[in-house]
Design a protein around this motif. Structure first.
Motif, PDB file in Angstrom:
ATOM      1  N   SER A 153      39.458  31.167  55.993  1.00 28.34           N
ATOM      2  CA  SER A 153      40.322  29.895  55.944  1.00 28.34           C
ATOM      3  C   SER A 153      40.831  30.239  54.006  1.00 28.34           C
ATOM      4  CB  SER A 153      40.303  28.636  56.344  1.00 28.34           C
ATOM      5  OG  SER A 153      39.255  28.101  56.157  1.00 28.34           O
ATOM      6  N   LYS A 154      38.989  29.777  53.556  1.00 27.99           N
ATOM      7  CA  LYS A 154      38.946  29.319  52.211  1.00 27.99           C
ATOM      8  C   LYS A 154      39.410  31.119  51.054  1.00 27.99           C
ATOM      9  CE  LYS A 154      38.005  26.805  49.703  1.00 27.99           C
ATOM     10  NZ  LYS A 154      38.278  25.025  49.873  1.00 27.99           N
ATOM     11  N   ALA A 155      38.933  31.698  51.278  1.00 28.16           N
ATOM     12  CA  ALA A 155      39.109  32.994  51.278  1.00 28.16           C
ATOM     13  C   ALA A 155      41.102  33.511  51.149  1.00 28.16           C
ATOM     14  CB  ALA A 155      38.667  34.297  51.934  1.00 28.16           C
ATOM     15  N   SER A 156      41.891  32.828  52.317  1.00 26.30           N
ATOM     16  CA  SER A 156      42.358  32.826  52.415  1.00 26.30           C
ATOM     17  C   SER A 156      43.489  32.195  51.398  1.00 26.30           C
ATOM     18  CB  SER A 156      43.583  32.637  54.176  1.00 26.30           C
ATOM     19  OG  SER A 156      43.132  33.199  54.827  1.00 26.30           O
ATOM     20  N   SER A 157      42.860  30.332  51.652  1.00 23.77           N
ATOM     21  CA  SER A 157      43.493  29.489  50.503  1.00 23.77           C
ATOM     22  C   SER A 157      43.598  30.627  48.423  1.00 23.77           C
ATOM     23  CB  SER A 157      43.417  28.235  50.433  1.00 23.77           C
ATOM     24  OG  SER A 157      41.277  28.394  50.010  1.00 23.77           O
ATOM     25  N   ASP A 158      42.542  30.818  48.057  1.00 22.32           N
ATOM     26  CA  ASP A 158      41.702  31.745  47.188  1.00 22.32           C
ATOM     27  C   ASP A 158      43.305  32.371  46.710  1.00 22.32           C
ATOM     28  OD1 ASP A 158      40.096  30.433  47.543  1.00 22.32           O
ATOM     29  OD2 ASP A 158      38.498  31.460  47.100  1.00 22.32           O
ATOM     30  N   LEU A 159      43.736  33.103  47.429  1.00 21.60           N
ATOM     31  CA  LEU A 159      44.195  34.063  47.329  1.00 21.60           C
ATOM     32  C   LEU A 159      45.950  33.372  47.500  1.00 21.60           C
ATOM     33  CD1 LEU A 159      43.164  37.428  49.746  1.00 21.60           C
ATOM     34  CD2 LEU A 159      42.816  37.150  47.550  1.00 21.60           C
ATOM     35  N   LEU A 160      46.123  33.078  48.818  1.00 21.89           N
ATOM     36  CA  LEU A 160      47.379  32.222  48.147  1.00 21.89           C
ATOM     37  C   LEU A 160      47.391  31.701  46.540  1.00 21.89           C
ATOM     38  CD1 LEU A 160      49.875  31.355  49.734  1.00 21.89           C
ATOM     39  CD2 LEU A 160      48.944  29.391  51.333  1.00 21.89           C
ATOM     40  N   ALA A 161      46.828  30.829  46.324  1.00 21.49           N
ATOM     41  CA  ALA A 161      46.620  30.149  44.825  1.00 21.49           C
ATOM     42  C   ALA A 161      46.675  31.145  44.132  1.00 21.49           C
ATOM     43  CB  ALA A 161      45.423  29.517  45.347  1.00 21.49           C
ATOM     44  N   LEU A 162      46.472  32.232  44.067  1.00 23.02           N
ATOM     45  CA  LEU A 162      46.210  33.102  43.045  1.00 23.02           C
ATOM     46  C   LEU A 162      47.913  34.041  42.380  1.00 23.02           C
ATOM     47  CD1 LEU A 162      42.454  34.668  42.878  1.00 23.02           C
ATOM     48  CD2 LEU A 162      43.654  33.336  41.046  1.00 23.02           C
ATOM     49  N   ALA A 163      48.266  33.876  43.923  1.00 26.17           N
ATOM     50  CA  ALA A 163      49.334  34.866  43.934  1.00 26.17           C
ATOM     51  C   ALA A 163      50.395  33.970  43.629  1.00 26.17           C
ATOM     52  CB  ALA A 163      50.100  34.587  46.182  1.00 26.17           C
ATOM     53  N   TYR A 164      50.712  32.391  43.352  1.00 33.74           N
ATOM     54  CA  TYR A 164      51.118  31.294  42.922  1.00 33.74           C
ATOM     55  C   TYR A 164      51.331  31.748  42.062  1.00 33.74           C
ATOM     56  CZ  TYR A 164      53.550  28.682  47.092  1.00 33.74           C
ATOM     57  OH  TYR A 164      54.440  28.729  48.312  1.00 33.74           O
ATOM     58  N   HIS A 165      50.200  31.795  41.041  1.00 34.46           N
ATOM     59  CA  HIS A 165      50.207  32.599  39.107  1.00 34.46           C
ATOM     60  C   HIS A 165      50.548  33.736  39.131  1.00 34.46           C
ATOM     61  CE1 HIS A 165      48.572  33.333  35.015  1.00 34.46           C
ATOM     62  NE2 HIS A 165      48.651  34.890  35.571  1.00 34.46           N
ATOM     63  N   ARG A 166      50.132  34.869  40.034  1.00 31.96           N
ATOM     64  CA  ARG A 166      51.169  36.171  39.559  1.00 31.96           C
ATOM     65  C   ARG A 166      52.040  36.168  39.881  1.00 31.96           C
ATOM     66  NH1 ARG A 166      45.618  38.504  42.853  1.00 31.96           N
ATOM     67  NH2 ARG A 166      44.330  38.773  41.326  1.00 31.96           N
ATOM     68  N   THR A 167      53.018  35.364  41.473  1.00 33.66           N
ATOM     69  CA  THR A 167      54.280  35.769  41.444  1.00 33.66           C
ATOM     70  C   THR A 167      55.313  34.344  40.613  1.00 33.66           C
ATOM     71  OG1 THR A 167      54.181  36.145  44.042  1.00 33.66           O
ATOM     72  CG2 THR A 167      56.527  35.235  43.247  1.00 33.66           C
ATOM     73  N   HIS A 168      54.393  33.186  40.652  1.00 33.08           N
ATOM     74  CA  HIS A 168      55.339  32.165  39.616  1.00 33.08           C
ATOM     75  C   HIS A 168      55.040  31.899  38.603  1.00 33.08           C
ATOM     76  CE1 HIS A 168      57.307  31.486  43.656  1.00 33.08           C
ATOM     77  NE2 HIS A 168      56.217  31.289  44.184  1.00 33.08           N
ATOM     78  N   GLY A 169      53.490  32.195  38.263  1.00 31.90           N
ATOM     79  CA  GLY A 169      53.225  32.455  36.177  1.00 31.90           C
ATOM     80  C   GLY A 169      53.012  30.916  37.081  1.00 31.90           C
ATOM     81  N   LEU A 170      52.636  30.018  37.747  1.00 30.67           N
ATOM     82  CA  LEU A 170      51.894  28.814  37.696  1.00 30.67           C
ATOM     83  C   LEU A 170      49.817  29.347  37.432  1.00 30.67           C
ATOM     84  CD1 LEU A 170      51.842  25.827  38.960  1.00 30.67           C
ATOM     85  CD2 LEU A 170      50.725  26.666  41.262  1.00 30.67           C
ATOM     86  N   ASP A 171      50.367  27.787  35.909  1.00 34.84           N
ATOM     87  CA  ASP A 171      48.917  27.592  35.957  1.00 34.84           C
ATOM     88  C   ASP A 171      47.718  27.685  37.114  1.00 34.84           C
ATOM     89  OD1 ASP A 171      46.508  27.465  34.439  1.00 34.84           O
ATOM     90  OD2 ASP A 171      47.553  26.544  33.012  1.00 34.84           O
ATOM     91  N   VAL A 172      47.161  29.231  37.723  1.00 33.60           N
ATOM     92  CA  VAL A 172      46.400  28.500  39.126  1.00 33.60           C
ATOM     93  C   VAL A 172      44.573  29.023  37.972  1.00 33.60           C
ATOM     94  CG1 VAL A 172      45.368  29.054  40.848  1.00 33.60           C
ATOM     95  CG2 VAL A 172      47.848  28.468  40.574  1.00 33.60           C
ATOM     96  N   ARG A 173      44.030  27.942  38.035  1.00 38.66           N
ATOM     97  CA  ARG A 173      42.110  28.364  38.539  1.00 38.66           C
ATOM     98  C   ARG A 173      41.414  28.427  39.103  1.00 38.66           C
ATOM     99  NH1 ARG A 173      42.179  25.239  32.099  1.00 38.66           N
ATOM    100  NH2 ARG A 173      44.350  26.615  31.535  1.00 38.66           N
ATOM    101  N   VAL A 174      40.699  29.754  39.834  1.00 33.73           N
ATOM    102  CA  VAL A 174      39.919  29.210  41.512  1.00 33.73           C
ATOM    103  C   VAL A 174      38.232  28.540  40.827  1.00 33.73           C
ATOM    104  CG1 VAL A 174      39.330  30.044  43.447  1.00 33.73           C
ATOM    105  CG2 VAL A 174      41.303  30.195  42.235  1.00 33.73           C
ATOM    106  N   THR A 175      38.091  28.120  41.351  1.00 28.83           N
ATOM    107  CA  THR A 175      36.565  28.038  41.246  1.00 28.83           C
ATOM    108  C   THR A 175      35.470  28.575  42.858  1.00 28.83           C
ATOM    109  OG1 THR A 175      36.024  25.238  41.733  1.00 28.83           O
ATOM    110  CG2 THR A 175      36.164  26.314  39.250  1.00 28.83           C
ATOM    111  N   ARG A 176      34.403  28.891  42.534  1.00 29.89           N
ATOM    112  CA  ARG A 176      33.506  29.719  43.640  1.00 29.89           C
ATOM    113  C   ARG A 176      32.246  29.088  43.324  1.00 29.89           C
ATOM    114  NH1 ARG A 176      36.489  35.331  44.540  1.00 29.89           N
ATOM    115  NH2 ARG A 176      38.324  34.461  45.088  1.00 29.89           N
ATOM    116  N   CYS A 177      31.754  27.814  44.291  1.00 31.04           N
ATOM    117  CA  CYS A 177      30.028  27.338  43.879  1.00 31.04           C
ATOM    118  C   CYS A 177      29.380  28.189  45.365  1.00 31.04           C
ATOM    119  CB  CYS A 177      30.667  25.991  44.133  1.00 31.04           C
ATOM    120  SG  CYS A 177      30.674  25.191  45.072  1.00 31.04           S
ATOM    121  N   SER A 178      28.601  27.944  44.538  1.00 30.88           N
ATOM    122  CA  SER A 178      26.885  28.192  45.796  1.00 30.88           C
ATOM    123  C   SER A 178      27.020  25.914  46.506  1.00 30.88           C
ATOM    124  CB  SER A 178      26.230  28.055  45.123  1.00 30.88           C
ATOM    125  OG  SER A 178      25.805  27.678  43.894  1.00 30.88           O
ATOM    126  N   ASN A 179      25.890  26.871  47.719  1.00 34.24           N
ATOM    127  CA  ASN A 179      25.344  25.321  47.777  1.00 34.24           C
ATOM    128  C   ASN A 179      25.098  24.284  46.980  1.00 34.24           C
ATOM    129  OD1 ASN A 179      25.009  27.247  50.048  1.00 34.24           O
ATOM    130  ND2 ASN A 179      23.952  26.307  51.282  1.00 34.24           N
TER     131      ASN A 179
END
Length: 329
Positions: A153-179
């Protein structure tokens, strides 16, 4: 500047908000006004927030509520999105809440951010989206191979967020953290679960042979990394945020036993989790080189401070433990 922070009654989000609100925070005179949106599910508590702070407004609500989210994003310059269902074991038992909150909720937020012209949208994710790493460390270009319904579900939301940048130009920045670990972490996660069990004289459940490896990141270092991404990161980019301390669960258990003055007789070996990834490891060179990120807390000191905090704050965690039972790392 107005900042909307979702899920900030939980562990990491609340720490992030408290850091921004601190009187001695960098550039405090220019610090943002913060609106927190949180549904107050079982893992969230208002005790994590300074509700009387003049720059903080709390709104009780669900990120899937499009009308409410629209009203809040209309007044926001930036969004930092922590809100998520995050406990792997719970996702294995029932995945629906994870899909609805982590995927649909993120889509509602992205739509509102796009509609109201939000300047920057920081989406907080996890190293679990990369799946198990046999050797080396995952860079931001590593393929996504999630194992659990939570990480999927998190991978899905990552890709969705990045798609909004690529499609709409929304300034989206994704962080992926460890434990993450540190004070105020809900006591179903491995470190607070083990510490509170040991303080209560109970046993701790260790999955399988205990050889699963995780990289540990002190929560303050994670929050510092997120804010570097918010203030210095680039639109459409992913940034790994790691802690630099990889331990097997067995080694971690030994350290926790020592810190709590307990022996291995307090460990109960339990059946391994379904689909349990053997090792997570992220390469955070990009965040270091582009943003100046470096973890500041060594694990020995951070763990000692965390154990001491739980020892001194029973009034915070005892009511929360009553909400759940049977948690495993």
């Amino acid at each position: 500047m107005n900042l909307l922070v979702t899920g900030a009654a939980g562990f990491i989000g609340s720490r992030y908000v408290r850091t921004l609100l601190a009187a001695d925070a960098p550039d405090a005179a220019d610090a943002p006004r913060i609106t927190v949106l949180d549904a107050l599910t079982y893992a969230g508590t208002l005790d994590n927030l300074e509700l009387d702070h003049p720059r903080l407004e709390f709104v009780h609500g669900d990120i899937r509520d499009a009308d409410l989210v629209g009203k809040l994003t209309a007044g926001a310059d930036q969004v930092v999105h922590f809100a998520a269902e995050s406990h792997v074991d719970r996702s294995i038992l029932t995945a629906s809440d994870f899909v609805l909150t982590n995927v649909l909720g993120t889509q509602v937020l992205l739509d509102a951010a796009l509609r109201h012209g939000v300047d920057t949208f920081v989406h907080v994710s996890t190293d679990e989206v990369y799946g198990s790493i046999a050797s080396g460390s995952a860079t931001e270009e590593y393929p996504l191979e999630p194992s659990s319904p939570y990480s999927a579900s998190k991978a899905s939301s990552d890709l969705l967020a990045l798609a909004y940048h690529r499609t709409h130009g929304l300034d989206v920045r994704v962080t992926r953290c460890s434990n993450n670990y540190g004070p105020h972490q809900f006591p179903e996660k491995v470190i607070p679960l083990f510490v509170t069990n040991l303080l209560d004289g109970a046993k701790v459940p260790l999955y399988g042979d205990g050889l699963n490896v995780r990289d540990w990141l002190y929560v303050d270092d994670h929050c510092a990394g997120i804010d570097l991404v918010r203030t210095r990161g680039r639109a459409g980019e992913v940034y790994n945020i790691g802690g630099g301390t990889e331990l097997t669960n067995k080694d971690l258990t030994g350290l926790l036993l020592e810190a709590c003055g307990a022996g291995w007789d307090r460990v109960e070996h339990v059946e391994d989790r379904k689909g349990h990834d053997l090792r997570y490891s992220v390469d955070w060179t990009k965040a270091r080189d582009e943003l100046g990120y470096r973890p500041r807390h060594d694990f020995t000191t951070g763990l000692a401070e965390t154990v001491a905090w739980y020892r001194d704050n029973r009034a915070w965690w005892e009511p929360l433990k009553q909400r759940v039972s049977g948690g495993k790392p």
